[in-house]
Design a protein around this motif. Structure first.
Motif, PDB file in Angstrom:
ATOM      1  N   ALA A  34     -18.375 -30.235   3.427  1.00 53.91           N
ATOM      2  CA  ALA A  34     -18.743 -30.659   4.778  1.00 53.91           C
ATOM      3  C   ALA A  34     -19.935 -31.622   4.751  1.00 53.91           C
ATOM      4  O   ALA A  34     -19.934 -32.655   5.442  1.00 53.91           O
ATOM      5  CB  ALA A  34     -19.068 -29.437   5.637  1.00 53.91           C
ATOM      6  N   LEU A  35     -20.937 -31.296   3.947  1.00 58.25           N
ATOM      7  CA  LEU A  35     -22.110 -32.173   3.860  1.00 58.25           C
ATOM      8  C   LEU A  35     -21.746 -33.527   3.262  1.00 58.25           C
ATOM      9  O   LEU A  35     -22.273 -34.567   3.683  1.00 58.25           O
ATOM     10  CB  LEU A  35     -23.196 -31.499   3.020  1.00 58.25           C
ATOM     11  N   SER A  36     -20.824 -33.533   2.299  1.00 53.29           N
ATOM     12  CA  SER A  36     -20.394 -34.795   1.691  1.00 53.29           C
ATOM     13  C   SER A  36     -19.704 -35.691   2.710  1.00 53.29           C
ATOM     14  O   SER A  36     -19.907 -36.910   2.722  1.00 53.29           O
ATOM     15  CB  SER A  36     -19.450 -34.518   0.514  1.00 53.29           C
ATOM     16  N   VAL A  37     -18.879 -35.090   3.556  1.00 50.28           N
ATOM     17  CA  VAL A  37     -18.204 -35.862   4.611  1.00 50.28           C
ATOM     18  C   VAL A  37     -19.228 -36.447   5.573  1.00 50.28           C
ATOM     19  O   VAL A  37     -19.091 -37.594   6.028  1.00 50.28           O
ATOM     20  CB  VAL A  37     -17.181 -34.990   5.359  1.00 50.28           C
ATOM     21  N   LEU A  38     -20.263 -35.679   5.881  1.00 53.56           N
ATOM     22  CA  LEU A  38     -21.323 -36.193   6.754  1.00 53.56           C
ATOM     23  C   LEU A  38     -22.034 -37.377   6.101  1.00 53.56           C
ATOM     24  O   LEU A  38     -22.346 -38.368   6.766  1.00 53.56           O
ATOM     25  CB  LEU A  38     -22.330 -35.081   7.061  1.00 53.56           C
ATOM     26  N   VAL A  39     -22.264 -37.290   4.794  1.00 52.63           N
ATOM     27  CA  VAL A  39     -22.920 -38.394   4.080  1.00 52.63           C
ATOM     28  C   VAL A  39     -22.040 -39.641   4.106  1.00 52.63           C
ATOM     29  O   VAL A  39     -22.538 -40.768   4.224  1.00 52.63           O
ATOM     30  CB  VAL A  39     -23.234 -37.981   2.633  1.00 52.63           C
ATOM     31  N   ILE A  40     -20.721 -39.458   4.022  1.00 50.68           N
ATOM     32  CA  ILE A  40     -19.789 -40.594   4.051  1.00 50.68           C
ATOM     33  C   ILE A  40     -19.974 -41.416   5.311  1.00 50.68           C
ATOM     34  O   ILE A  40     -19.862 -42.650   5.298  1.00 50.68           O
ATOM     35  CB  ILE A  40     -18.333 -40.100   3.934  1.00 50.68           C
ATOM     36  N   GLY A  41     -20.275 -40.741   6.421  1.00 52.57           N
ATOM     37  CA  GLY A  41     -20.437 -41.452   7.682  1.00 52.57           C
ATOM     38  C   GLY A  41     -21.570 -42.461   7.673  1.00 52.57           C
ATOM     39  O   GLY A  41     -21.543 -43.442   8.429  1.00 52.57           O
ATOM     40  N   TRP A  42     -22.573 -42.270   6.801  1.00 52.09           N
ATOM     41  CA  TRP A  42     -23.735 -43.166   6.772  1.00 52.09           C
ATOM     42  C   TRP A  42     -23.867 -43.899   5.427  1.00 52.09           C
ATOM     43  O   TRP A  42     -24.269 -45.049   5.407  1.00 52.09           O
ATOM     44  CB  TRP A  42     -25.003 -42.370   7.063  1.00 52.09           C
ATOM     45  N   PRO A  44     -21.291 -44.410   2.544  1.00 56.61           N
ATOM     46  CA  PRO A  44     -19.936 -44.128   2.038  1.00 56.61           C
ATOM     47  C   PRO A  44     -19.843 -43.952   0.527  1.00 56.61           C
ATOM     48  O   PRO A  44     -19.209 -43.008   0.052  1.00 56.61           O
ATOM     49  CB  PRO A  44     -19.128 -45.351   2.513  1.00 56.61           C
ATOM     50  N   PHE A  45     -20.460 -44.857  -0.253  1.00 62.35           N
ATOM     51  CA  PHE A  45     -20.309 -44.783  -1.705  1.00 62.35           C
ATOM     52  C   PHE A  45     -20.897 -43.483  -2.251  1.00 62.35           C
ATOM     53  O   PHE A  45     -20.275 -42.801  -3.078  1.00 62.35           O
ATOM     54  CB  PHE A  45     -20.982 -45.989  -2.367  1.00 62.35           C
ATOM     55  N   LEU A  46     -22.078 -43.117  -1.795  1.00 62.87           N
ATOM     56  CA  LEU A  46     -22.695 -41.868  -2.222  1.00 62.87           C
ATOM     57  C   LEU A  46     -21.867 -40.685  -1.748  1.00 62.87           C
ATOM     58  O   LEU A  46     -21.666 -39.710  -2.482  1.00 62.87           O
ATOM     59  CB  LEU A  46     -24.125 -41.766  -1.685  1.00 62.87           C
ATOM     60  N   GLY A  47     -21.379 -40.777  -0.520  1.00 58.61           N
ATOM     61  CA  GLY A  47     -20.597 -39.675   0.048  1.00 58.61           C
ATOM     62  C   GLY A  47     -19.314 -39.406  -0.708  1.00 58.61           C
ATOM     63  O   GLY A  47     -18.967 -38.249  -0.973  1.00 58.61           O
ATOM     64  N   VAL A  48     -18.589 -40.464  -1.097  1.00 59.58           N
ATOM     65  CA  VAL A  48     -17.329 -40.249  -1.810  1.00 59.58           C
ATOM     66  C   VAL A  48     -17.583 -39.689  -3.209  1.00 59.58           C
ATOM     67  O   VAL A  48     -16.786 -38.886  -3.719  1.00 59.58           O
ATOM     68  CB  VAL A  48     -16.500 -41.551  -1.885  1.00 59.58           C
ATOM     69  N   MET A  49     -18.697 -40.081  -3.835  1.00 62.24           N
ATOM     70  CA  MET A  49     -19.036 -39.513  -5.133  1.00 62.24           C
ATOM     71  C   MET A  49     -19.285 -38.016  -5.010  1.00 62.24           C
ATOM     72  O   MET A  49     -18.785 -37.210  -5.815  1.00 62.24           O
ATOM     73  CB  MET A  49     -20.265 -40.213  -5.715  1.00 62.24           C
ATOM     74  N   LEU A  50     -20.063 -37.635  -4.002  1.00 63.26           N
ATOM     75  CA  LEU A  50     -20.362 -36.220  -3.802  1.00 63.26           C
ATOM     76  C   LEU A  50     -19.100 -35.430  -3.444  1.00 63.26           C
ATOM     77  O   LEU A  50     -18.865 -34.345  -3.991  1.00 63.26           O
ATOM     78  CB  LEU A  50     -21.407 -36.071  -2.693  1.00 63.26           C
ATOM     79  N   LEU A  51     -18.287 -35.975  -2.539  1.00 62.61           N
ATOM     80  CA  LEU A  51     -17.078 -35.271  -2.115  1.00 62.61           C
ATOM     81  C   LEU A  51     -16.112 -35.093  -3.277  1.00 62.61           C
ATOM     82  O   LEU A  51     -15.536 -34.009  -3.450  1.00 62.61           O
ATOM     83  CB  LEU A  51     -16.401 -36.044  -0.980  1.00 62.61           C
ATOM     84  N   ALA A  52     -15.929 -36.139  -4.080  1.00 66.80           N
ATOM     85  CA  ALA A  52     -15.023 -36.032  -5.226  1.00 66.80           C
ATOM     86  C   ALA A  52     -15.526 -35.001  -6.228  1.00 66.80           C
ATOM     87  O   ALA A  52     -14.744 -34.198  -6.753  1.00 66.80           O
ATOM     88  CB  ALA A  52     -14.881 -37.397  -5.898  1.00 66.80           C
TER      89      ALA A  52
END
Length: 328
Positions: A34-42, A44-52
């Protein structure tokens, strides 16, 4: 094509060990989703790394069912984003979220080959275009006009003022008009790269070793040659006065430049293999590769080498089947 056995190191874009079901993962990892998806909103590159990375850990520890849970948590987070900050905020996160989850699914199946990764990029690009078209249409704008306008503003700001600057702008404008969707393709490719890095870092080691992709073993699938030929035919037809010539030109030019990345990677694989055989030092090899990439940006030389290598097979790679058959 990606050849060899499924677990042969270096023959896939992302060689990984398939997950083993039956383990347990802490519910806190779903919070991480959930936190990774929130990071994607602001970011994206960092968020997709965390989510993956988080999703990869979940699947490796709890099996494929954990992937379904991660998808549901991600969807719920997007809904919360849409309700809290507006529909557009939630929709912005959908394309990177979709490409990340699709890529992780391919990697967990041990099937992250050229074809599957290219499909992920295509799906992500179409999703981005569709969402932006939907959002802009509600405001009375066209996604093509808005994207071209933003790109031309950047060109004008870079060119400056004067007669020479106006000539540069006039020369670049037809290119921008034809290639504007490439911005979406490259954005999705960057997100896929980030997701791949995140999932690789989080993947378990096999016998104490983390197998990383080897560019020297990269081999383009034969379908990429067919796509290249069709895009060239489309370009020719667009200049023949056919109906919807502008649309055909844009689609053909974008597909041509997109598939070029596959052949550039193929050419880079040939170069990397030759450098390894010549036993180039660890300092000299990166410099040569960086120089080759710089030359490729202006002359397409690596793409040409890669296209020739599809038939010439300079590296003598085994080519007994298609990459779809390899990963069954």
């Amino acid at each position: 094509m990606i050849q060899g056995h499924q677990n042969t190191p270096g023959t896939e874009l992302a060689p990984v060990k398939p997950p083993q079901a039956g383990g347990n993962a802490s519910p806190l990892w779903y919070v991480g989703v959930a936190l990774s998806v929130l990071v994607i909103g602001w970011y994206p590159f960092l968020g997709v790394m965390l989510l993956a990375g988080v999703t990869r850990i979940l699947v490796d520890r709890s099996g494929p069912r954990a992937f379904v849970g991660a998808v549901l948590v991600a969807i719920a987070t997007v809904v919360i984003l849409s309700v809290t900050f507006g529909l557009s905020s939630g929709l912005v996160a959908v394309p990177p979220l979709l490409t990340t989850l699709l890529l992780v699914a391919c990697m967990c199946r041990g099937a992250a080959g050229v074809t599957s990764v290219s499909t992920v990029v295509a799906v992500g690009t179409l999703a981005s275009l569709a969402i932006d078209a939907f959002t802009l249409s509600g405001q009375g704008y066209s996604v093509a006009d808005v994207t071209c306008g933003l790109l031309m503003e950047t060109v004008r700001a870079s060119a400056g003022n004067g007669i020479d600057a106006n000539m540069v702008v006039a020369t670049v404008e037809p290119v921008v008009t034809a290639l504007w969707p490439l911005v979406y393709v490259m954005t999705v490719m960057v997100n896929v790269l980030g997701a791949g890095v995140g999932a690789l870092v989080a993947a378990p080691r096999v016998n104490g070793v983390r197998h990383l992709p080897q560019i020297a073993r990269f081999d383009a699938p034969l379908w990429s040659v067919g796509v290249l030929a069709l895009s060239v035919l489309g370009l020719g037809a667009s200049f023949a006065g056919i109906p919807y010539a502008n649309v055909v030109l844009t689609v053909s030019a974008t597909v041509l430049m997109s598939v070029r990345f596959i052949f550039a990677a193929q050419g880079l694989g040939v170069l990397s293999d030759k450098l390894s055989r010549l036993r180039m030092g660890c300092m000299l090899r990166p410099l040569i590769i960086c120089f080759a990439v710089w030359v490729e940006a202006m002359s397409f030389i690596l793409s040409i080498v890669g296209l020739i290598d599809v038939w010439a097979n300079f590296r003598k790679l085994p080519r007994g089947g298609t990459d779809a058959e390899t990963h069954r």
